[in-house]
Write an enzyme that holds these catalytic residues in place. Structure first.
Site, PDB file in Angstrom:
ATOM      1  N   GLU A  86      77.866 -37.555  87.840  1.00  9.65           N
ATOM      2  CA  GLU A  86      78.832 -36.397  88.387  1.00  9.65           C
ATOM      3  C   GLU A  86      79.442 -35.889  87.176  1.00  9.65           C
ATOM      4  O   GLU A  86      80.168 -34.491  87.362  1.00  9.65           O
ATOM      5  CB  GLU A  86      79.706 -36.932  89.329  1.00  9.65           C
ATOM      6  CG  GLU A  86      79.123 -37.135  90.736  1.00  9.65           C
ATOM      7  CD  GLU A  86      78.512 -35.739  91.414  1.00  9.65           C
ATOM      8  OE1 GLU A  86      78.868 -34.715  91.023  1.00  9.65           O
ATOM      9  OE2 GLU A  86      77.554 -35.737  92.344  1.00  9.65           O
ATOM     10  N   GLU A 117      70.587 -58.971  89.283  1.00  6.43           N
ATOM     11  CA  GLU A 117      72.050 -59.328  88.838  1.00  6.43           C
ATOM     12  C   GLU A 117      72.101 -60.918  88.372  1.00  6.43           C
ATOM     13  O   GLU A 117      73.306 -60.920  87.701  1.00  6.43           O
ATOM     14  CB  GLU A 117      72.729 -59.265  90.119  1.00  6.43           C
ATOM     15  CG  GLU A 117      72.418 -60.195  91.139  1.00  6.43           C
ATOM     16  CD  GLU A 117      73.672 -60.029  92.453  1.00  6.43           C
ATOM     17  OE1 GLU A 117      74.495 -60.999  92.457  1.00  6.43           O
ATOM     18  OE2 GLU A 117      73.701 -59.066  92.898  1.00  6.43           O
TER      19      GLU A 117
END
Length: 301
Positions: A86, A117
């Site tokens: 963004e 992860e």
């Protein structure tokens, strides 16, 4: 990573207020969920001093030509990546100034990569691919505070001389031990036990909002509360840019539109043109000399 203490984490505990969640009518379920969400902002408030220190570090990195690099797995990594993507349309940054690294790669944003992860070596490889260095600030996001990918990334970033920041939603988090600036936002038990996409995810999003927005404000990419570096890439944003120029300069809509045309659609340049009474070329020069700071560009001669 030792799993023996995982069950003791606040984010893994059962929430006594929602023990009968599956028997609640929808209205009650939503009410308790809303009440729990209201505690998140208060938890973030308690971490404002540490968040402020991180903002200063990020701002300095960006001023020196470094980057803000988010690093995370699962929901945490997706939140960092969302914040990163963004920044170019909102603040006119280049795509490589704010980077989001997600364990398992960009494809893991839409399809989970199981086990990604748990591999700290992945973070080392991902950071090396970006060329992490001592001008960067690396922010490791881990709701649990113990994600191996994030721990490995923070350790490697520190070895490369980067400033390291951790964001966790439990106290005394493992990741805090590997960060120059540890941010802990203990959000407590989720309404759905262990589902850290809920309150913990909201807290991480709020922290990321603060880190990027405050840093960009400090860099002069905002004039007042106007996003004058916005990239006017669609009709809505073109209209927003015109309205911002009107608001920032007190001029009329027609004059703002003319200034924007002369400025190639760049609101910040148009604002400097009108406030400093100069040409588009002079406005660009002023902004270059002021390192993009709008107010400084208006005032410099």
């Amino acid at each position: 990573m030792d799993l023996s203490t995982l069950g003791t984490l606040g984010t893994e505990a059962r929430n006594e207020r929602t023990a009968e969640l599956d028997r609640m009518p929808v209205s009650e379920l939503l009410s308790v969920m809303n009440a729990e969400d209201q505690t998140v902002a208060l938890a973030v408030r308690d971490a404002l001093p540490e968040i402020g220190s991180a903002v200063e570090a990020i701002t300095e990195s960006l001023r020196r030509g470094g980057r803000l690099i988010y690093l995370g797995a699962g929901t945490s990594g997706r939140i960092g990546l969302l914040d990163a993507v963004e920044c170019p349309p909102t603040f006119g940054t280049s795509p490589d100034q704010v980077v989001g690294l997600l364990s398992g790669g960009p494809g893991a944003f839409v399809v989970a990569v199981e086990g990604a992860e748990d591999q700290p070596a992945r973070a080392v490889a991902d950071l090396d691919e970006t060329g992490v260095n001592d001008r960067d600030t690396v922010v490791g996001l881990a709701a649990s505070g113990r994600t191996p990918y994030v721990v490995g990334g923070l350790r490697h970033a520190a070895a490369r001389g980067a400033v390291t920041v951790s964001v966790a939603c439990n106290r005394d988090a493992v990741v805090s031990r590997y960060a120059d600036i540890p941010i802990e936002v203990p959000t407590g038990p989720e309404i759905l036990t262990g589902s850290t996409r809920l309150k913990a995810g909201t807290a991480e999003k709020m922290v990321c909002n603060m880190l990027s927005t405050a840093s960009m404000v400090r860099l002069g990419k905002v004039y007042g509360n106007l996003m004058v570096d916005v990239r006017a890439s669609n009709d809505k944003l073109v209209d927003r840019a015109r309205r911002m120029v009107v608001e920032a300069t007190g001029t009329d809509s027609r004059t703002a539109a003319e200034a924007l045309r002369a400025a190639g659609g760049h609101a910040k340049t148009a604002v400097v043109m009108l406030l400093a009474h100069c040409t588009a070329e002079e406005a660009v020069r002023r902004l270059d000399e002021a390192r993009g700071d709008t107010r400084a560009a208006v005032g410099c001669r």
